[in-house]
Write a protein that holds these residues in place. Sequence first.
Motif, PDB file in Angstrom:
ATOM      1  N   ARG A  14      -1.814   4.357 -11.786  1.00 28.60           N
ATOM      2  CA  ARG A  14      -2.307   3.572 -10.662  1.00 28.60           C
ATOM      3  C   ARG A  14      -1.163   3.173  -9.727  1.00 28.60           C
ATOM      4  O   ARG A  14      -1.311   3.173  -8.506  1.00 28.60           O
ATOM      5  N   ILE A  72      -8.375   3.763  -2.331  1.00 30.54           N
ATOM      6  CA  ILE A  72      -9.488   3.245  -1.534  1.00 30.54           C
ATOM      7  C   ILE A  72      -8.967   2.241  -0.510  1.00 30.54           C
ATOM      8  O   ILE A  72      -9.316   2.295   0.659  1.00 30.54           O
ATOM      9  N   TYR A  73      -8.066   1.355  -0.984  1.00 32.12           N
ATOM     10  CA  TYR A  73      -7.546   0.365  -0.054  1.00 32.12           C
ATOM     11  C   TYR A  73      -6.683   1.012   1.015  1.00 32.12           C
ATOM     12  O   TYR A  73      -6.561   0.519   2.128  1.00 32.12           O
ATOM     13  N   GLU A  75     -11.654   5.027 -12.096  1.00 29.23           N
ATOM     14  CA  GLU A  75     -11.819   4.054 -11.012  1.00 29.23           C
ATOM     15  C   GLU A  75     -10.593   3.179 -10.840  1.00 29.23           C
ATOM     16  O   GLU A  75     -10.209   2.820  -9.732  1.00 29.23           O
ATOM     17  N   GLU A 130      -8.053   5.074  -8.977  1.00 31.43           N
ATOM     18  CA  GLU A 130      -8.511   5.355  -7.620  1.00 31.43           C
ATOM     19  C   GLU A 130      -8.325   4.154  -6.675  1.00 31.43           C
ATOM     20  O   GLU A 130      -8.140   4.322  -5.466  1.00 31.43           O
ATOM     21  N   THR A 131      -8.397   2.931  -7.244  1.00 30.05           N
ATOM     22  CA  THR A 131      -8.447   1.725  -6.410  1.00 30.05           C
ATOM     23  C   THR A 131      -7.422   1.668  -5.262  1.00 30.05           C
ATOM     24  O   THR A 131      -7.806   1.464  -4.106  1.00 30.05           O
ATOM     25  N   PRO A 132      -6.134   1.871  -5.516  1.00 27.92           N
ATOM     26  CA  PRO A 132      -5.171   1.753  -4.410  1.00 27.92           C
ATOM     27  C   PRO A 132      -5.473   2.733  -3.281  1.00 27.92           C
ATOM     28  O   PRO A 132      -5.258   2.412  -2.109  1.00 27.92           O
ATOM     29  N   ARG A 185       0.817  -1.205   0.000  1.00 33.35           N
ATOM     30  CA  ARG A 185       0.000   0.000   0.000  1.00 33.35           C
ATOM     31  C   ARG A 185       0.853   1.259   0.000  1.00 33.35           C
ATOM     32  O   ARG A 185       0.542   2.226  -0.668  1.00 33.35           O
ATOM     33  N   HIS A 191      -2.572  -5.132 -16.865  1.00 34.31           N
ATOM     34  CA  HIS A 191      -3.358  -5.599 -15.719  1.00 34.31           C
ATOM     35  C   HIS A 191      -4.278  -4.529 -15.154  1.00 34.31           C
ATOM     36  O   HIS A 191      -4.245  -4.214 -13.973  1.00 34.31           O
ATOM     37  N   LEU A 192      -5.104  -3.987 -16.020  1.00 32.92           N
ATOM     38  CA  LEU A 192      -6.137  -3.061 -15.537  1.00 32.92           C
ATOM     39  C   LEU A 192      -7.410  -3.858 -15.327  1.00 32.92           C
ATOM     40  O   LEU A 192      -7.591  -4.920 -15.923  1.00 32.92           O
ATOM     41  N   ILE A 193      -8.279  -3.351 -14.468  1.00 36.12           N
ATOM     42  CA  ILE A 193      -9.567  -4.033 -14.283  1.00 36.12           C
ATOM     43  C   ILE A 193     -10.503  -3.567 -15.386  1.00 36.12           C
ATOM     44  O   ILE A 193     -10.832  -2.389 -15.486  1.00 36.12           O
ATOM     45  N   GLU A 194     -10.902  -4.509 -16.218  1.00 38.43           N
ATOM     46  CA  GLU A 194     -11.591  -4.139 -17.448  1.00 38.43           C
ATOM     47  C   GLU A 194     -12.980  -3.583 -17.208  1.00 38.43           C
ATOM     48  O   GLU A 194     -13.508  -2.862 -18.037  1.00 38.43           O
ATOM     49  N   GLU A 195     -13.572  -3.933 -16.079  1.00 40.85           N
ATOM     50  CA  GLU A 195     -14.941  -3.482 -15.832  1.00 40.85           C
ATOM     51  C   GLU A 195     -14.964  -2.097 -15.206  1.00 40.85           C
ATOM     52  O   GLU A 195     -16.034  -1.587 -14.883  1.00 40.85           O
ATOM     53  N   MET A 196     -13.781  -1.516 -14.977  1.00 40.52           N
ATOM     54  CA  MET A 196     -13.750  -0.206 -14.324  1.00 40.52           C
ATOM     55  C   MET A 196     -13.202   0.846 -15.269  1.00 40.52           C
ATOM     56  O   MET A 196     -12.375   0.556 -16.133  1.00 40.52           O
TER      57      MET A 196
END
Lengths: 794, 224
Positions: free
Chosen positions: B154, B109-110, B102, B105-107, B82, B93-98
């Motif tokens: 990211r 959020i965690y 987003e 932003e993910t890291p 983190r 390696h991106l999240i395809e549904e986001m």
Amino acid sequence: MLKHYLKYAFSNFKSNRTIFAGSIVTVFLGALCISLLFTYIHNELLMDDLHKREKDIYLMMIQESPESQMEVCDPKIIDYPEVENHVTIQKYKEGEIKFTYKESSFSPEGIIADSTFFEVFDFKLKVGDQKTILYDPEAAVFTERLARKIFGNENPIGKLVTITSKREKVYTVKGIVENPPSNSSMTFDFILPSYSYSYYSRMGGKFILVGKNFNKSDFVQKMNNQVRNDPKYKKIMQFRNSRLDVMGLNDIYFNENSIDSIYIFSKSGDKKSLNILFLIIGVAFIITMLNFSNLQIININSSIKNIGINKISGAGCNQIFYQKITEIFTLIILSASLITIVFIAVQPYFNRIVGVELSPKIWQIFLLNLFVIILLVASAMVYPSIVYFRIPITSSLKNQIFSQNKLAGRKMLVTIQFALAFILLTASIVVVRQLDLMLKKDLGFTTENVIKTKFFYKPHFSGTHEEQIQLWQKGQNDYQYVKNELASNVSINCYSQGLSPIEPFTMSWKLKGRDKDYTTEKALTITPNYLKILGLELVEGRFFEYEKDKQRGKTIVINEAAKKYWGINDISQAKILNKSWEPLNGYEIIGVVKDFNFEHLSVKPQPLIMLYFENFEDEFLIKFNEGATQHGLLFVQQLFKKFNPGETFQYSFLSDEIDTLYKKEKRLSEIYMLFTIIALSISAIGLFAIALYETRKRTKEIGIRKVNGATIFEILSMLNRDFVKWVAIAFVIATPIAYYAMNKWLENFAYKTDLSWWIFALAGALALGIALLTVSWQSWKAATRNPVDALRYE
Amino acid sequence: MIHLNKIDKYYDSKFQRTFVLKAVNLEVKEGEFLSIMGPSGSGKSTLLNIIGLLDAPSAGEYSLYEKSVLDLKEKAKVDYHRNFMGFIFQAYHLIEEMTVYENIETPLIYKGVKSRDRQAMVADLLDRFNMVAKKDLFPQQLSGGQQQLVGIARAIVGKPKLLLADEPTGNLHSSQGEMIMDVLKQLNNEGMTIIQVTHNEKFAQCGKRIIRLEDGIIRGDQVV
Ligand SMILES: Nc1ncnc2c1ncn2[C@@H]1O[C@H](COP(=O)(O)OP(=O)(O)OP(=O)(O)O)[C@@H](O)[C@H]1O
Ligand SMILES: [Mg+2]
């Protein structure tokens, strides 16, 4: 954070639409059938639980000899300290007591009860004081539904109703009781105080409410000792082998068929059917669970890369866990809501199938479904979770977690599912065939075009002696008139009076001069035409004849089973004793009829005694000529209206009555079929999802093979071969289990359908067909795809 | 900052033990830009994964700032991921549904960054990489170079000290590759320590130091 989880969950649903839809449908179907069946079983098991002290309520019974049936009774022996309270109830069926209000009349079922009724039983009074209302000899208590039926929207309280049984009397409606709930084994629409008159002639049943220091066997012992030694009670124990007993209200529901309750209980339970339903619940649970498990593994398989990405983005194990939990809970809440809606919608149909009026509240349904789903999902998630948390990041990013042998494990799940579905499929084929056999079996008597109806009610006696004689005379004249009309009408083939063959009554009989004590046997009261109307076959002697036999005479006709039962060689030498009516001289046997199946086909014909009785209030059996049923019915109806103006004409076809004998099997077969379809659908969903992902994974391989010259057919058979293999294994596992189970079930029937090989072949073919269809859909798409696309895809 | 001492990595199969890394000693100082080169299968990714705590060595010592990071608890590892390091991959390696936004932003959020701060931090990066207009698009709608930019964004949004890049340009045309390398150089100039694996000699020269792996053994270590 929650927002993020939700967003993530929904995007996961979106990208795995098939899996998501499959999971929802799986859980939906599985939980729906489990909770539907559960509400039913729950209702059965909690029968009579509405009475707070259900476990302290016992019913008094008498058994006239060790071999005869237990009967309810009403002994007057109540000075035991452990008995706190008691109530005697007489139950009258529909059509026995007539209620007249203004011009219309009704004959609902109901009970005559002591004033303590509401102290022992917890039926709720809506209007009226439960302590005093049944002390009032003029008071009638109606259920809400009867009040509505008779008075519509008017206030029922204070209305005057004429009640006719043996006599006529005017009652005032003073109480309203809630409709007996679905888990009450007693049903009624009215309660009348037994204080009002003693002209109700039926034997009653005495319930006792016992206190803490009650011990059943001690109590029974004490009671029998007292009764035997006290001359006051001689009458109750008039026979040397009679024995008093008590039966817990708790036990009655599932034993109702083995006692004579004189109609007090209108419902009876069946432990065996209940066990079968439990089994079905178990199977449904396992199939659903396996399928969900399977789908989730596929889901993880396809979202495994995202998990890896999240992990390197700094997501800890617990966050991954919460993410998954959010996803699962969203799914759970969604399906629970969906099921609740559908549950409410299908409840009436389900009620019709199981024959119970269940009406749980919405929140109960929701909670139940939620519970079932959580249970399902929790057990289904055990295996996937282990997989889920074990995956190292490096391999998850490479998208490889499931090695070949883990995939084999997944196929095992499908195999088990299919095996279970196959067993259900076989079971429903066998049940349907057995039902068909019973409904089509030659019963040994004909029911074609025969109706059962009634022209006269029991006369009520009031007024002076002269008036009564006049009334009686009129009754005789009317009776003769009806008989003449029925005999001369062209539409009517013939008529007879007496009990429907499937509703014999029981009494105690014995062969004169034999040691063997009285036993409970079945008897029918009939008139001479009975032989002809039902097409019974006489094998010995003669049947009743108007010229030779007197009604209520000392002659009987028995069936072959009775002759065999008593071991009679020469009927002219034998006399049959009846404990209540002819304990000394006995009846002369004038003939023997061929056995016919007057009872459920689970048993071979039992001994039967026929007596010649001719009462004008007895039921009439009327057989119409071929094709004249409509005319005949109209005629009979007019005849009925002539003597019963303002009343509705009621009749039933004998064949319909026989069908209702098999209601239980019909129900069972419907439930089986329903749940077989559901189980197969769930299994098909699982197979479909696996096929989808399997072929997707092999897209490149298929492309390469096609470039190298494989035909579509070769590709198809390559893709299907594997699945067919697993279905075949399922078939091999399931066949012996299904065979054994169905053999066991068929043992319940005296006449059974055969378990021929084609049943299994058919079930196997069906299961295989469904599997092939679902898999081929995917395979076909994959096989016909342009290989260039496929190769670019990777 | 990074200290590897006699790191071995091997896999045991039925009959033999295959070494992927053998006695690897490596010292990386803060602010360095290290390129790892070597033929395919030489263990570059394995080494990077060990440094990134994604994989554990079979033997040897590994410490960050003089603190051993072998046998770390799962929680401590997550903490390093983190707050200390970021990853970039060849396959993005991106999240395809986001969406782009987003994904970046993910890291945060965690990490538990507040929503308002997140917005500002993501907006900063979008601005820096000229991607403001693309923030609501999904990864498939971007070119390879743009996807890798999102990947970098990211990786660095949480302001890590160490950036690990496994063939970040491997899937890109050379012009797009150069753009990515420019970004990495710039990040290094701002003080971020970077370790990259690459097959491209030219891109390797962008760093300050190159080590060469062959069959799991360091054969060369040169300063550019
Ligand atoms: N789970 C494993 N079991 C056995 N051997 C493995 C495993 N994972 C990796 N290897 C081997 O380790 C060696 C190094 O792999 P690594 O991915 O580090 O190579 P690389 O230098 O990154 O190659 P490339 O340039 O192709 O990415 C390879 O020979 C590989 O076969
Ligand atoms: Mg590599």
